[in-house]
Design an enzyme around this catalytic site. Structure first.
Site, PDB file in Angstrom:
ATOM      1  N   ASP A   1       9.433  -9.742   5.418  1.00 37.63           N
ATOM      2  CA  ASP A   1       9.643  -8.802   6.529  1.00 37.63           C
ATOM      3  C   ASP A   1      11.107  -8.394   6.452  1.00 37.63           C
ATOM      4  O   ASP A   1      12.006  -9.232   6.619  1.00 37.63           O
ATOM      5  CB  ASP A   1       9.326  -9.495   7.855  1.00 37.63           C
ATOM      6  N   VAL A   2      11.351  -7.119   6.194  1.00 33.45           N
ATOM      7  CA  VAL A   2      12.732  -6.682   5.931  1.00 33.45           C
ATOM      8  C   VAL A   2      13.635  -6.771   7.160  1.00 33.45           C
ATOM      9  O   VAL A   2      14.858  -6.656   7.033  1.00 33.45           O
ATOM     10  CB  VAL A   2      12.777  -5.245   5.349  1.00 33.45           C
TER      11      VAL A   2
ATOM     12  N   LYS B   1      16.078   7.934   9.369  1.00 35.77           N
ATOM     13  CA  LYS B   1      16.082   8.434   7.993  1.00 35.77           C
ATOM     14  C   LYS B   1      17.391   9.152   7.658  1.00 35.77           C
ATOM     15  O   LYS B   1      17.870   9.068   6.516  1.00 35.77           O
ATOM     16  CB  LYS B   1      14.862   9.331   7.757  1.00 35.77           C
TER      17      LYS B   1
ATOM     18  N   TYR C   1      12.589   8.015  14.459  1.00 30.68           N
ATOM     19  CA  TYR C   1      12.325   8.093  13.010  1.00 30.68           C
ATOM     20  C   TYR C   1      13.331   9.025  12.329  1.00 30.68           C
ATOM     21  O   TYR C   1      13.918   8.685  11.290  1.00 30.68           O
ATOM     22  CB  TYR C   1      10.896   8.585  12.783  1.00 30.68           C
TER      23      TYR C   1
ATOM     24  N   ARG D   1       0.857  -1.197   0.000  1.00 28.31           N
ATOM     25  CA  ARG D   1       0.000   0.000   0.000  1.00 28.31           C
ATOM     26  C   ARG D   1       0.894   1.247   0.000  1.00 28.31           C
ATOM     27  O   ARG D   1       2.108   1.156  -0.006  1.00 28.31           O
ATOM     28  CB  ARG D   1      -0.910  -0.011   1.230  1.00 28.31           C
TER      29      ARG D   1
ATOM     30  N   ASN E   1      11.429   0.642   0.360  1.00 28.62           N
ATOM     31  CA  ASN E   1      10.342   1.532   0.773  1.00 28.62           C
ATOM     32  C   ASN E   1       9.785   1.196   2.152  1.00 28.62           C
ATOM     33  O   ASN E   1       9.275   2.089   2.836  1.00 28.62           O
ATOM     34  CB  ASN E   1       9.221   1.446  -0.282  1.00 28.62           C
TER      35      ASN E   1
ATOM     36  N   ILE F   1       3.083   4.572  -0.508  1.00 31.97           N
ATOM     37  CA  ILE F   1       4.099   5.008  -1.462  1.00 31.97           C
ATOM     38  C   ILE F   1       4.657   3.811  -2.237  1.00 31.97           C
ATOM     39  O   ILE F   1       4.908   3.900  -3.442  1.00 31.97           O
ATOM     40  CB  ILE F   1       5.233   5.759  -0.719  1.00 31.97           C
TER      41      ILE F   1
HETATM   42  P1  NDP Z   1       2.443   2.918   4.905  1.00 31.11           P
HETATM   43  O1  NDP Z   1       2.357   2.649   6.359  1.00 31.11           O
HETATM   44  O2  NDP Z   1       1.238   3.358   4.172  1.00 31.11           O
HETATM   45  O3  NDP Z   1       3.018   1.622   4.155  1.00 31.11           O
HETATM   46  C1  NDP Z   1       4.171   0.996   4.593  1.00 31.11           C
HETATM   47  C2  NDP Z   1       4.186  -0.425   4.119  1.00 31.11           C
HETATM   48  O4  NDP Z   1       5.377  -1.035   4.631  1.00 31.11           O
HETATM   49  C3  NDP Z   1       3.011  -1.213   4.669  1.00 31.11           C
HETATM   50  O5  NDP Z   1       2.514  -2.066   3.672  1.00 31.11           O
HETATM   51  C4  NDP Z   1       3.646  -1.989   5.793  1.00 31.11           C
HETATM   52  O6  NDP Z   1       3.020  -3.216   6.084  1.00 31.11           O
HETATM   53  C5  NDP Z   1       5.022  -2.240   5.247  1.00 31.11           C
HETATM   54  N1  NDP Z   1       5.962  -2.638   6.280  1.00 31.11           N
HETATM   55  C6  NDP Z   1       6.066  -2.165   7.543  1.00 31.11           C
HETATM   56  N2  NDP Z   1       7.018  -2.810   8.203  1.00 31.11           N
HETATM   57  C7  NDP Z   1       7.528  -3.717   7.349  1.00 31.11           C
HETATM   58  C8  NDP Z   1       8.542  -4.696   7.435  1.00 31.11           C
HETATM   59  N3  NDP Z   1       9.216  -4.901   8.572  1.00 31.11           N
HETATM   60  N4  NDP Z   1       8.826  -5.438   6.355  1.00 31.11           N
HETATM   61  C9  NDP Z   1       8.154  -5.265   5.205  1.00 31.11           C
HETATM   62  N5  NDP Z   1       7.156  -4.380   5.060  1.00 31.11           N
HETATM   63  C10 NDP Z   1       6.858  -3.615   6.124  1.00 31.11           C
HETATM   64  O7  NDP Z   1       3.641   3.940   4.755  1.00 31.11           O
HETATM   65  P2  NDP Z   1       3.998   5.011   3.630  1.00 31.11           P
HETATM   66  O8  NDP Z   1       3.609   4.516   2.313  1.00 31.11           O
HETATM   67  O9  NDP Z   1       3.526   6.317   4.099  1.00 31.11           O
HETATM   68  O10 NDP Z   1       5.585   5.021   3.779  1.00 31.11           O
HETATM   69  C11 NDP Z   1       6.446   4.303   2.916  1.00 31.11           C
HETATM   70  C12 NDP Z   1       7.865   4.783   3.146  1.00 31.11           C
HETATM   71  O11 NDP Z   1       7.914   6.185   2.916  1.00 31.11           O
HETATM   72  C13 NDP Z   1       8.390   4.568   4.557  1.00 31.11           C
HETATM   73  O12 NDP Z   1       9.752   4.230   4.509  1.00 31.11           O
HETATM   74  C14 NDP Z   1       8.210   5.931   5.192  1.00 31.11           C
HETATM   75  O13 NDP Z   1       9.086   6.141   6.264  1.00 31.11           O
HETATM   76  C15 NDP Z   1       8.531   6.823   4.020  1.00 31.11           C
HETATM   77  N6  NDP Z   1       8.025   8.168   4.135  1.00 31.11           N
HETATM   78  C16 NDP Z   1       6.688   8.366   4.316  1.00 31.11           C
HETATM   79  C17 NDP Z   1       6.223   9.656   4.451  1.00 31.11           C
HETATM   80  C18 NDP Z   1       4.805   9.949   4.695  1.00 31.11           C
HETATM   81  O14 NDP Z   1       4.511  11.114   5.035  1.00 31.11           O
HETATM   82  N7  NDP Z   1       3.874   9.002   4.544  1.00 31.11           N
HETATM   83  C19 NDP Z   1       7.126  10.826   4.377  1.00 31.11           C
HETATM   84  C20 NDP Z   1       8.501  10.485   4.170  1.00 31.11           C
HETATM   85  C21 NDP Z   1       8.920   9.202   4.052  1.00 31.11           C
HETATM   86  P3  NDP Z   1       2.088  -3.393   7.397  1.00 31.11           P
HETATM   87  O15 NDP Z   1       0.737  -2.987   6.963  1.00 31.11           O
HETATM   88  O16 NDP Z   1       2.194  -4.841   7.698  1.00 31.11           O
HETATM   89  O17 NDP Z   1       2.665  -2.526   8.468  1.00 31.11           O
END
Ligand code: NDP
Length: 257
Positions: free
Chosen positions: A67-68, A166, A162, A20, A94, A22
């Protein structure tokens, strides 16, 4: 000539946490550019759902559960994908989490460790596993999803975990770019502002927080996932062939103030 550089036709791209947000938008962008996209997420249902979303749009994608933070699983999945396709051309790191509103002086150990584990350790495990294979193949492009939080300290929420994770991703990006630049593997980061995803959904319940976020942004709005995905596509493609070690801000001007 120029539009061709954005093509990923014939390439294999792996994206973490792409179920989901980004990551899913990045999967759509890379698939639209012609790549076969491997959508990985820790939740298999989320990964399968994302594949179905892309398939409905006529894009080729596969799902892998990953799971990363599980270093053995990262190695296993990297091997499986490389064996299945004979190549991995693009990796988008991501997957990331935020656990915010924890003042540093009282932050619990696990709140610090969990964020560092997913956001920094996870990125390194994936860069190492996939990067090694790219080096053996003589080329590849890695795009790490950093954050403007690696440049500035967000407010009003306290999130030293966080922000530090980053900033670590950004300097890891430069370190790997320096090590691998002469061997055909480019490593760059995108550093987004606040993007409208589930990670930030809580801001709509907190008018004061929303005021800070949007009011602190010259463009006066949150970003959309597709606006980050297009930067990821650019960095992953030959259009960015001279770029490595770059941290590209996509922040609506946030760091100007
Ligand atoms: P979301 O929470 O919408 O999506 C993150 C996805 O990563 C989810 O599907 C989640 O799965 C998955 N995930 C979490 N932990 C793990 C793991 N250990 N291994 C594999 N997958 C995992 O986040 P965003 O799309 O908002 O964020 C994506 C990236 O962008 C992140 O790195 C975030 O830090 C970065 N970012 C986001 C910003 C924002 O404002 N949204 C701004 C700047 C950077 P699950 O549902 O199981 O948790």
């Amino acid at each position: 000539m120029y539009m061709e550089k954005f093509s990923l036709s014939g390439k294999v791209a792996v994206i973490t946490g792409a179920g989901r947000g980004i990551g899913l938008a990045a999967a759509e962008a890379l698939a639209e550019a012609g790549a076969l996209v491997v959508i990985t997420d820790r939740d298999p249902a989320l990964a399968e759902g994302a594949v179905a979303t892309l398939a409905a749009r006529g894009c080729r994608a596969e799902a892998e559960t990953l799971d990363v933070t599980d270093v053995a699983a990262v190695e296993r999945v990297a091997e499986a994908i490389a064996a299945r396709h004979g190549r991995v051309d693009v990796l988008v790191n991501n997957a990331g989490i935020a656990i915010s509103n924890h003042p540093a002086e009282t932050m619990a150990d696990d709140v610090w460790l969990r964020v560092i584990d997913v956001n920094l350790n996870g990125v390194f495990w994936c860069c190492r596993a996939f990067g090694r294979r790219m080096l053996e193949a003589g080329g590849g492009a890695i795009v790490n999803v950093g954050s403007m939080s690696g440049f500035i300290v967000n407010r009003p929420q306290e999130q030293a975990n966080y922000n530090a994770s980053k900033a670590g991703v950004h300097h890891l990006t430069r370190s790997l770019a320096a090590e691998w630049g002469g061997r055909g593997v480019r490593v760059n980061s995108v550093a987004p502002t606040y993007i409208d995803t589930e990670m930030n959904a809580y801001v709509y319940q907190d008018a004061e927080m929303y005021r800070h976020w949007v009011g602190g942004t010259p463009m006066n709005r949150l970003g959309r996932t597709d606006e980050v995905a297009s930067v990821i596509l650019f960095l992953a493609s030959d259009a960015a062939s001279l770029m490595t070690g770059s941290i590209v801000l996509a922040d609506g001007g946030y760091v100007c103030w």
